[in-house]
Motif scaffolding. Sequence first.
Motif, PDB file in Angstrom:
ATOM      1  N   LEU A  73      29.808  16.236  39.225  1.00  0.00           N
ATOM      2  CA  LEU A  73      31.056  16.487  38.505  1.00  0.00           C
ATOM      3  C   LEU A  73      31.025  16.387  36.983  1.00  0.00           C
ATOM      4  O   LEU A  73      31.699  17.172  36.320  1.00  0.00           O
ATOM      5  N   PRO A  74      30.315  15.460  36.382  1.00  0.00           N
ATOM      6  CA  PRO A  74      30.537  15.219  34.951  1.00  0.00           C
ATOM      7  C   PRO A  74      30.141  16.371  34.036  1.00  0.00           C
ATOM      8  O   PRO A  74      30.659  16.477  32.926  1.00  0.00           O
ATOM      9  N   TRP A  75      29.279  17.240  34.481  1.00  0.00           N
ATOM     10  CA  TRP A  75      28.685  18.243  33.587  1.00  0.00           C
ATOM     11  C   TRP A  75      29.711  19.232  33.050  1.00  0.00           C
ATOM     12  O   TRP A  75      29.558  19.724  31.931  1.00  0.00           O
ATOM     13  N   ALA A  76      30.774  19.496  33.788  1.00  0.00           N
ATOM     14  CA  ALA A  76      31.831  20.388  33.293  1.00  0.00           C
ATOM     15  C   ALA A  76      32.552  19.776  32.094  1.00  0.00           C
ATOM     16  O   ALA A  76      33.181  20.490  31.313  1.00  0.00           O
ATOM     17  N   GLY A  77      32.444  18.475  31.927  1.00  0.00           N
ATOM     18  CA  GLY A  77      33.101  17.791  30.820  1.00  0.00           C
ATOM     19  C   GLY A  77      32.318  17.798  29.527  1.00  0.00           C
ATOM     20  O   GLY A  77      32.718  17.142  28.560  1.00  0.00           O
ATOM     21  N   PHE A  78      31.212  18.525  29.478  1.00  0.00           N
ATOM     22  CA  PHE A  78      30.400  18.615  28.268  1.00  0.00           C
ATOM     23  C   PHE A  78      30.552  19.982  27.612  1.00  0.00           C
ATOM     24  O   PHE A  78      29.586  20.595  27.182  1.00  0.00           O
ATOM     25  N   GLY A  79      31.773  20.465  27.540  1.00  0.00           N
ATOM     26  CA  GLY A  79      32.033  21.782  26.973  1.00  0.00           C
ATOM     27  C   GLY A  79      32.171  21.754  25.463  1.00  0.00           C
ATOM     28  O   GLY A  79      32.031  20.706  24.815  1.00  0.00           O
ATOM     29  N   PRO A  80      32.476  22.910  24.900  1.00  0.00           N
ATOM     30  CA  PRO A  80      32.672  23.019  23.454  1.00  0.00           C
ATOM     31  C   PRO A  80      33.769  22.073  22.970  1.00  0.00           C
ATOM     32  O   PRO A  80      34.792  21.901  23.633  1.00  0.00           O
ATOM     33  N   GLY A  81      33.532  21.445  21.833  1.00  0.00           N
ATOM     34  CA  GLY A  81      34.512  20.560  21.232  1.00  0.00           C
ATOM     35  C   GLY A  81      34.509  19.146  21.774  1.00  0.00           C
ATOM     36  O   GLY A  81      35.269  18.305  21.305  1.00  0.00           O
ATOM     37  N   THR A  82      33.638  18.867  22.755  1.00  0.00           N
ATOM     38  CA  THR A  82      33.614  17.526  23.343  1.00  0.00           C
ATOM     39  C   THR A  82      32.496  16.668  22.769  1.00  0.00           C
ATOM     40  O   THR A  82      32.139  15.647  23.346  1.00  0.00           O
ATOM     41  N   ASP A  83      31.977  17.085  21.632  1.00  0.00           N
ATOM     42  CA  ASP A  83      30.900  16.345  20.991  1.00  0.00           C
ATOM     43  C   ASP A  83      31.421  15.298  20.015  1.00  0.00           C
ATOM     44  O   ASP A  83      30.663  14.499  19.497  1.00  0.00           O
ATOM     45  N   LYS A  84      32.732  15.285  19.802  1.00  0.00           N
ATOM     46  CA  LYS A  84      33.334  14.327  18.880  1.00  0.00           C
ATOM     47  C   LYS A  84      34.433  13.562  19.608  1.00  0.00           C
ATOM     48  O   LYS A  84      34.998  14.038  20.570  1.00  0.00           O
ATOM     49  N   GLY A  85      34.697  12.365  19.140  1.00  0.00           N
ATOM     50  CA  GLY A  85      35.721  11.550  19.776  1.00  0.00           C
ATOM     51  C   GLY A  85      35.106  10.306  20.383  1.00  0.00           C
ATOM     52  O   GLY A  85      34.041   9.856  19.969  1.00  0.00           O
ATOM     53  N   ASP A  86      35.755   9.769  21.398  1.00  0.00           N
ATOM     54  CA  ASP A  86      35.319   8.542  22.055  1.00  0.00           C
ATOM     55  C   ASP A  86      34.192   8.859  23.033  1.00  0.00           C
ATOM     56  O   ASP A  86      34.401   8.968  24.236  1.00  0.00           O
ATOM     57  N   THR A  87      33.004   9.039  22.490  1.00  0.00           N
ATOM     58  CA  THR A  87      31.864   9.435  23.304  1.00  0.00           C
ATOM     59  C   THR A  87      30.563   8.908  22.719  1.00  0.00           C
ATOM     60  O   THR A  87      30.462   8.724  21.513  1.00  0.00           O
ATOM     61  N   LYS A  88      29.610   8.680  23.593  1.00  0.00           N
ATOM     62  CA  LYS A  88      28.261   8.303  23.171  1.00  0.00           C
ATOM     63  C   LYS A  88      27.311   9.495  23.299  1.00  0.00           C
ATOM     64  O   LYS A  88      26.111   9.341  23.146  1.00  0.00           O
ATOM     65  N   PHE A 147      40.317  21.808  31.036  1.00  0.00           N
ATOM     66  CA  PHE A 147      40.813  20.724  30.213  1.00  0.00           C
ATOM     67  C   PHE A 147      41.704  21.255  29.101  1.00  0.00           C
ATOM     68  O   PHE A 147      41.324  22.172  28.382  1.00  0.00           O
ATOM     69  N   ALA A 148      42.876  20.638  28.962  1.00  0.00           N
ATOM     70  CA  ALA A 148      43.812  21.058  27.924  1.00  0.00           C
ATOM     71  C   ALA A 148      43.299  20.703  26.533  1.00  0.00           C
ATOM     72  O   ALA A 148      43.534  21.428  25.572  1.00  0.00           O
ATOM     73  N   LYS A 149      42.601  19.569  26.447  1.00  0.00           N
ATOM     74  CA  LYS A 149      42.094  19.092  25.160  1.00  0.00           C
ATOM     75  C   LYS A 149      40.675  18.562  25.356  1.00  0.00           C
ATOM     76  O   LYS A 149      40.334  18.091  26.451  1.00  0.00           O
ATOM     77  N   PRO A 150      39.863  18.585  24.314  1.00  0.00           N
ATOM     78  CA  PRO A 150      38.524  18.009  24.425  1.00  0.00           C
ATOM     79  C   PRO A 150      38.559  16.555  24.890  1.00  0.00           C
ATOM     80  O   PRO A 150      37.693  16.125  25.649  1.00  0.00           O
ATOM     81  N   GLU A 151      39.577  15.792  24.464  1.00  0.00           N
ATOM     82  CA  GLU A 151      39.685  14.389  24.880  1.00  0.00           C
ATOM     83  C   GLU A 151      39.801  14.267  26.403  1.00  0.00           C
ATOM     84  O   GLU A 151      39.328  13.298  26.996  1.00  0.00           O
ATOM     85  N   ASP A 152      40.472  15.246  27.026  1.00  0.00           N
ATOM     86  CA  ASP A 152      40.606  15.230  28.489  1.00  0.00           C
ATOM     87  C   ASP A 152      39.248  15.415  29.156  1.00  0.00           C
ATOM     88  O   ASP A 152      38.941  14.768  30.159  1.00  0.00           O
ATOM     89  N   ALA A 153      38.438  16.301  28.605  1.00  0.00           N
ATOM     90  CA  ALA A 153      37.099  16.534  29.155  1.00  0.00           C
ATOM     91  C   ALA A 153      36.236  15.283  29.005  1.00  0.00           C
ATOM     92  O   ALA A 153      35.474  14.939  29.915  1.00  0.00           O
ATOM     93  N   ILE A 154      36.362  14.610  27.875  1.00  0.00           N
ATOM     94  CA  ILE A 154      35.583  13.386  27.651  1.00  0.00           C
ATOM     95  C   ILE A 154      36.005  12.309  28.645  1.00  0.00           C
ATOM     96  O   ILE A 154      35.161  11.648  29.256  1.00  0.00           O
ATOM     97  N   LYS A 155      37.308  12.137  28.841  1.00  0.00           N
ATOM     98  CA  LYS A 155      37.797  11.156  29.827  1.00  0.00           C
ATOM     99  C   LYS A 155      37.297  11.504  31.224  1.00  0.00           C
ATOM    100  O   LYS A 155      36.893  10.623  31.988  1.00  0.00           O
ATOM    101  N   TYR A 156      37.340  12.776  31.565  1.00  0.00           N
ATOM    102  CA  TYR A 156      36.894  13.244  32.875  1.00  0.00           C
ATOM    103  C   TYR A 156      35.421  12.899  33.107  1.00  0.00           C
ATOM    104  O   TYR A 156      35.059  12.298  34.113  1.00  0.00           O
ATOM    105  N   ARG A 157      34.573  13.281  32.150  1.00  0.00           N
ATOM    106  CA  ARG A 157      33.140  13.047  32.359  1.00  0.00           C
ATOM    107  C   ARG A 157      32.822  11.564  32.377  1.00  0.00           C
ATOM    108  O   ARG A 157      31.978  11.113  33.156  1.00  0.00           O
ATOM    109  N   LYS A 158      33.496  10.788  31.519  1.00  0.00           N
ATOM    110  CA  LYS A 158      33.259   9.344  31.511  1.00  0.00           C
ATOM    111  C   LYS A 158      33.699   8.716  32.835  1.00  0.00           C
ATOM    112  O   LYS A 158      33.019   7.831  33.360  1.00  0.00           O
TER     113      LYS A 158
END
Length: 150
Positions: free
Chosen positions: A76-91, A24-35
């Motif tokens: 699949l979603p677990w790769a989207g819970f990396g560093p920096g993905t704890d903030k943003g549009d996420t629950k 993921f280029a940005k944490p937001e991309d990882a969040i979108k991916y996992r969601k």
Amino acid sequence: MKKIAAIVLTAVGAAFVMPAAAQFAKPEDAIKYRKSALFVMQQNFGRVAGMAAGKIPFDAKVAADSAAAAEFVGKLPWAGFGPGTDKGDTKAKPEIWAEKAKFDDYAHKLEAELAKLTVAAKSGNLDAVKAAANAAGGACKACHDDFRAK
């Protein structure tokens, strides 16, 4: 739905060619991916769970196909819970990163229960589907209770 499927399939392809941290280029991309992955998993699981609960007429082929899709996407979603993905549009709660081993155990439990659901659905036995759907739903609920904000 096609857009979400395309996003998930693109992400799956990337997962096989890059290490998890570089996907993921940005944490937001990882969040979108996992969601997106969680949404597709929920849609397919929900179809089977609806049949198990008697809310949707039981169709063995649809149940088997939906369970198999939920099982695949459930990895699949677990790769989207990396560093920096704890903030943003996420629950996602901060406990995911503070209790990573426990979170990973929940993810593995869900994957195992979805695999059992696929076997049950392929059998065409509604009673087996009910039992497996309840177990998989319980795995989802346990993780949501501990790791998902309301």
